[in-house]
Enzyme design. Structure first.
Site, PDB file in Angstrom:
ATOM      1  CG  HIS A 313      44.010  41.541  47.026  1.00 21.04           C
ATOM      2  ND1 HIS A 313      45.077  40.725  47.500  1.00 21.04           N
ATOM      3  CD2 HIS A 313      44.413  42.538  46.955  1.00 21.04           C
ATOM      4  CE1 HIS A 313      46.281  41.364  47.524  1.00 21.04           C
ATOM      5  NE2 HIS A 313      45.884  42.798  46.993  1.00 21.04           N
ATOM      6  CG  ASP A 370      43.269  49.913  43.655  1.00 17.65           C
ATOM      7  OD1 ASP A 370      43.838  51.121  44.428  1.00 17.65           O
ATOM      8  OD2 ASP A 370      43.977  48.963  43.213  1.00 17.65           O
TER       9      ASP A 370
HETATM   10  N1  CMC Z   1      35.196  40.675  38.643  1.00 15.29           N
HETATM   11  C1  CMC Z   1      34.630  39.377  38.480  1.00 15.29           C
HETATM   12  N2  CMC Z   1      35.193  38.098  38.575  1.00 15.29           N
HETATM   13  C2  CMC Z   1      36.303  38.160  39.111  1.00 15.29           C
HETATM   14  C3  CMC Z   1      37.102  39.230  39.450  1.00 15.29           C
HETATM   15  C4  CMC Z   1      36.244  40.483  39.555  1.00 15.29           C
HETATM   16  N3  CMC Z   1      36.806  41.663  39.919  1.00 15.29           N
HETATM   17  N4  CMC Z   1      38.093  38.920  39.965  1.00 15.29           N
HETATM   18  C5  CMC Z   1      38.291  37.726  40.017  1.00 15.29           C
HETATM   19  N5  CMC Z   1      37.036  37.372  39.413  1.00 15.29           N
HETATM   20  C6  CMC Z   1      36.922  35.914  39.054  1.00 15.29           C
HETATM   21  C7  CMC Z   1      37.687  35.192  38.251  1.00 15.29           C
HETATM   22  O1  CMC Z   1      37.235  35.433  37.092  1.00 15.29           O
HETATM   23  C8  CMC Z   1      37.953  33.772  38.459  1.00 15.29           C
HETATM   24  O2  CMC Z   1      36.761  33.076  38.294  1.00 15.29           O
HETATM   25  P1  CMC Z   1      36.631  31.684  37.795  1.00 15.29           P
HETATM   26  O3  CMC Z   1      37.287  30.696  38.792  1.00 15.29           O
HETATM   27  O4  CMC Z   1      35.299  31.195  37.549  1.00 15.29           O
HETATM   28  O5  CMC Z   1      37.578  31.464  36.674  1.00 15.29           O
HETATM   29  C9  CMC Z   1      38.081  33.908  39.984  1.00 15.29           C
HETATM   30  O6  CMC Z   1      37.498  34.993  40.308  1.00 15.29           O
HETATM   31  C10 CMC Z   1      39.698  34.026  40.395  1.00 15.29           C
HETATM   32  O7  CMC Z   1      40.238  35.007  39.830  1.00 15.29           O
HETATM   33  P2  CMC Z   1      41.616  34.857  39.253  1.00 15.29           P
HETATM   34  O8  CMC Z   1      41.662  35.986  37.975  1.00 15.29           O
HETATM   35  O9  CMC Z   1      42.156  33.795  38.941  1.00 15.29           O
HETATM   36  O10 CMC Z   1      42.344  35.741  40.611  1.00 15.29           O
HETATM   37  P3  CMC Z   1      43.780  36.355  40.540  1.00 15.29           P
HETATM   38  O11 CMC Z   1      44.127  36.113  42.141  1.00 15.29           O
HETATM   39  O12 CMC Z   1      44.620  35.938  39.607  1.00 15.29           O
HETATM   40  O13 CMC Z   1      43.494  37.999  40.381  1.00 15.29           O
HETATM   41  C11 CMC Z   1      42.605  40.288  40.606  1.00 15.29           C
HETATM   42  C12 CMC Z   1      43.431  38.805  41.265  1.00 15.29           C
HETATM   43  C13 CMC Z   1      42.745  41.334  41.800  1.00 15.29           C
HETATM   44  C14 CMC Z   1      43.830  40.645  39.322  1.00 15.29           C
HETATM   45  C15 CMC Z   1      41.435  40.103  40.139  1.00 15.29           C
HETATM   46  O14 CMC Z   1      40.612  39.912  41.213  1.00 15.29           O
HETATM   47  C16 CMC Z   1      41.041  41.178  39.476  1.00 15.29           C
HETATM   48  O15 CMC Z   1      41.285  41.426  37.932  1.00 15.29           O
HETATM   49  N6  CMC Z   1      40.387  42.158  39.931  1.00 15.29           N
HETATM   50  C17 CMC Z   1      39.901  43.483  39.489  1.00 15.29           C
HETATM   51  C18 CMC Z   1      41.065  44.263  39.399  1.00 15.29           C
HETATM   52  C19 CMC Z   1      41.417  45.176  40.621  1.00 15.29           C
HETATM   53  O16 CMC Z   1      40.500  45.749  41.196  1.00 15.29           O
HETATM   54  N7  CMC Z   1      42.621  45.010  40.814  1.00 15.29           N
HETATM   55  C20 CMC Z   1      43.264  45.804  42.131  1.00 15.29           C
HETATM   56  C21 CMC Z   1      44.057  44.553  43.069  1.00 15.29           C
HETATM   57  S1  CMC Z   1      44.140  45.391  44.730  1.00 15.29           S
HETATM   58  C22 CMC Z   1      45.546  46.647  44.465  1.00 15.29           C
HETATM   59  C23 CMC Z   1      46.781  46.106  43.691  1.00 15.29           C
HETATM   60  O17 CMC Z   1      47.168  45.015  43.572  1.00 15.29           O
HETATM   61  O18 CMC Z   1      47.343  47.137  43.277  1.00 15.29           O
END
Ligand code: CMC
Length: 444
Positions: A313, A370
């Site tokens: 998140h 989720d």
């Molecule tokens: N699985 C594997 N690696 C992950 C995941 C995941 N679900 N989420 C983040 N990472 C890694 C990402 O690859 C990055 O690694 P590194 O630092 O080595 O490059 C690090 O963690 C930080 O991730 P980010 O993409 O920079 O983080 P963000 O804040 O931009 O993204 C997020 C947040 C929710 C989009 C992301 O965690 C994600 O894609 N999660 C899966 C989708 C999901 O469950 N979304 C629902 C969110 S909650 C409800 C809502 O908002 O609607």
């Protein structure tokens, strides 16, 4: 950047090319701090750059407080746990939109008003026929919500508070009807009209699962679980879809149009669409022999283009408090129904495996709202493609509250981010006959 105190108010000092600029520090009621940069460009010629807005506050807000490090979520000061345990979805909606919980009379009025607006215009009903059978229900509901503005054109006058109040009630009343009709359309069943003798969530279940040839009564525990799910999704401050409502609404587009845009933003798998993606991922793991560790490894592989959906998140760097509540309700409902869901077993295994894995621990990636909501929707009989629609129904009061707060704010301006341009500098136009191929399109 340095911090200094002038009398009572604090400022940050920014030094650019040897000149020091004082920037006010704004402190929120929970002591969150932000540097007010609204005069930065006029004073310094610089803007800030923050792709993904991870450090950018676009507004001050009185609606929702969340502390991602401690896993706290409160609406107008009330803990999400208390609202889920003791409140209803419509009370929570009232709280978010109007600033406090309603008293008995206000609650009665609000519920009655909403109940009386549940029908949709018959002409709108016919619009459903034009969609293909396989249309995603999110495509249908975003179009239908925007179409409402064609039927209620008084909503274009966004400065009229009486109109706004009616629009708010129409939206909360009609979205479940639209959602249920979208579902019925997909399975070729007749639309079930709303039953105004029922409460909000029981009515939604009846419109989803009732058929004209049989009587249907929602199980009270299932209706309560759905109500709780809606409360849990009701607001989450400045997320992608809420920021969309604010941005679209800031142009003074009508509320239906702004909510329709928010529904589109919610649809994506990184946002509300994650609940559908979680179930699809669990199903994939199940079909692949439940090899949980394989998928944990895949999620860590940067070349694999695979993430553990329902994990991580932008704000929570601890357990999402909503995930904890859903997990408990999920266990209770599954036990009551006597359902043992192999996908729930995989989900629990996956959670355990990820939480002890260095990659996830280091990055503070915990299950989010989720992760378990899909299992619960599934137990309630809601098909996977409808999960994000349920999220939209739950999030609607939050979108409305944030929009209303924005239009009433004295400092409201159209939302218009800036950029740092990095493209070609000025160059002469080349006539068609003398041009080479566009490199971006001819590569490979
Ligand atoms: N699985 C594997 N690696 C992950 C995941 C995941 N679900 N989420 C983040 N990472 C890694 C990402 O690859 C990055 O690694 P590194 O630092 O080595 O490059 C690090 O963690 C930080 O991730 P980010 O993409 O920079 O983080 P963000 O804040 O931009 O993204 C997020 C947040 C929710 C989009 C992301 O965690 C994600 O894609 N999660 C899966 C989708 C999901 O469950 N979304 C629902 C969110 S909650 C409800 C809502 O908002 O609607």
């Amino acid at each position: 950047m340095q911090e200094s105190t002038q009398g009572e108010s604090k400022t940050a000092q920014l030094i650019i090319d040897g000149t020091t600029y004082e920037l006010p520090i704004v402190v929120g009621s929970e002591n969150e701090r932000g540097i007010d940069i609204r005069n930065l460009r006029s004073a310094t010629g610089c803007i800030t750059l923050d792709p993904g807005y991870g450090n950018t506050g676009a507004c001050t807000s009185d609606i929702t407080f969340l502390n991602g490090e401690k896993g706290i979520l409160r609406h107008r000061g009330y803990a999400i746990e208390d609202l889920c345990e003791q409140g209803t979805f419509l009370e929570t909606a009232y709280l978010l939109i109007y600033g406090d919980l309603p008293d008995e009379t206000q609650n009665e009025e609000f519920v009655t008003d909403i109940t009386r607006h549940t029908l949709i215009h018959e002409n709108l009903r016919h619009v459903f026929q034009g969609f293909p059978l396989k249309a995603h229900p999110m495509a249908i509901i975003s179009s239908m919500v925007c179409s409402l503005s064609a039927f209620y054109q008084e909503s274009y006058d966004w400065g009229d508070t009486q109109n706004t109040d009616i629009t708010i009630r129409r939206l909360i009343a009609k979205l479940p009807t639209i959602a249920a009709f979208a579902f019925k359309k997909s399975c070729g069943q007749p639309f079930i009209y709303p039953d105004n003798s029922l409460r909000y969530s029981a009515n939604l279940l009846k419109m989803l699962f009732g058929v004209p040839c049989e009587s249907y009564e929602a199980d009270p525990d299932e209706a309560a679980a759905l109500d709780q799910l809606l409360i849990l999704h009701a607001d989450h401050e400045q997320n992608c879809s809420t920021s969309t409502v604010r941005l679209v609404g800031s142009s003074r587009a009508n509320l239906y149009a702004a909510i329709s845009a928010a529904i589109s933003a919610l649809w994506g798998p990184l946002h509300g669409g994650a609940n559908q993606a979680v179930l699809e991922m669990l199903q994939r793991i199940h079909d692949d022999g439940s090899k949980v560790e394989k998928y944990v490894e895949l999620a860590k592989d940067k070349d694999a283009d695979f993430r553990l959906m329902g994990f991580g998140h932008r704000v929570y760097k601890n357990f999402d408090p909503r995930a904890r509540i859903i997990k408990k309700t999920c266990d209770r409902i599954l036990e009551k129904m006597g359902v043992s869901d192999p996908l729930l077993d995989i989900a629990m295994e996956l959670e355990e495996a990820a939480l002890r894995d260095e990659y996830f621990v280091e990055r503070k990636l915990y299950p989010n709202v989720d992760f378990y909501s899909g299992i619960l929707y599934r137990a309630l009989g809601i098909p996977t493609e409808m999960f994000t629609v349920m999220f939209a129904i739950g999030r609607l009061p939050g979108w409305i509250a944030q929009w209303r707060e924005m239009i009433l704010a004295p400092d409201m301006r159209i939302g218009r981010p800036r950029q740092i341009y990095n493209g070609p500098v000025a160059r002469p136009f080349v006539p068609l006959a003398k041009r080479g191929p566009c490199p971006a399109r001819s590569a490979g």
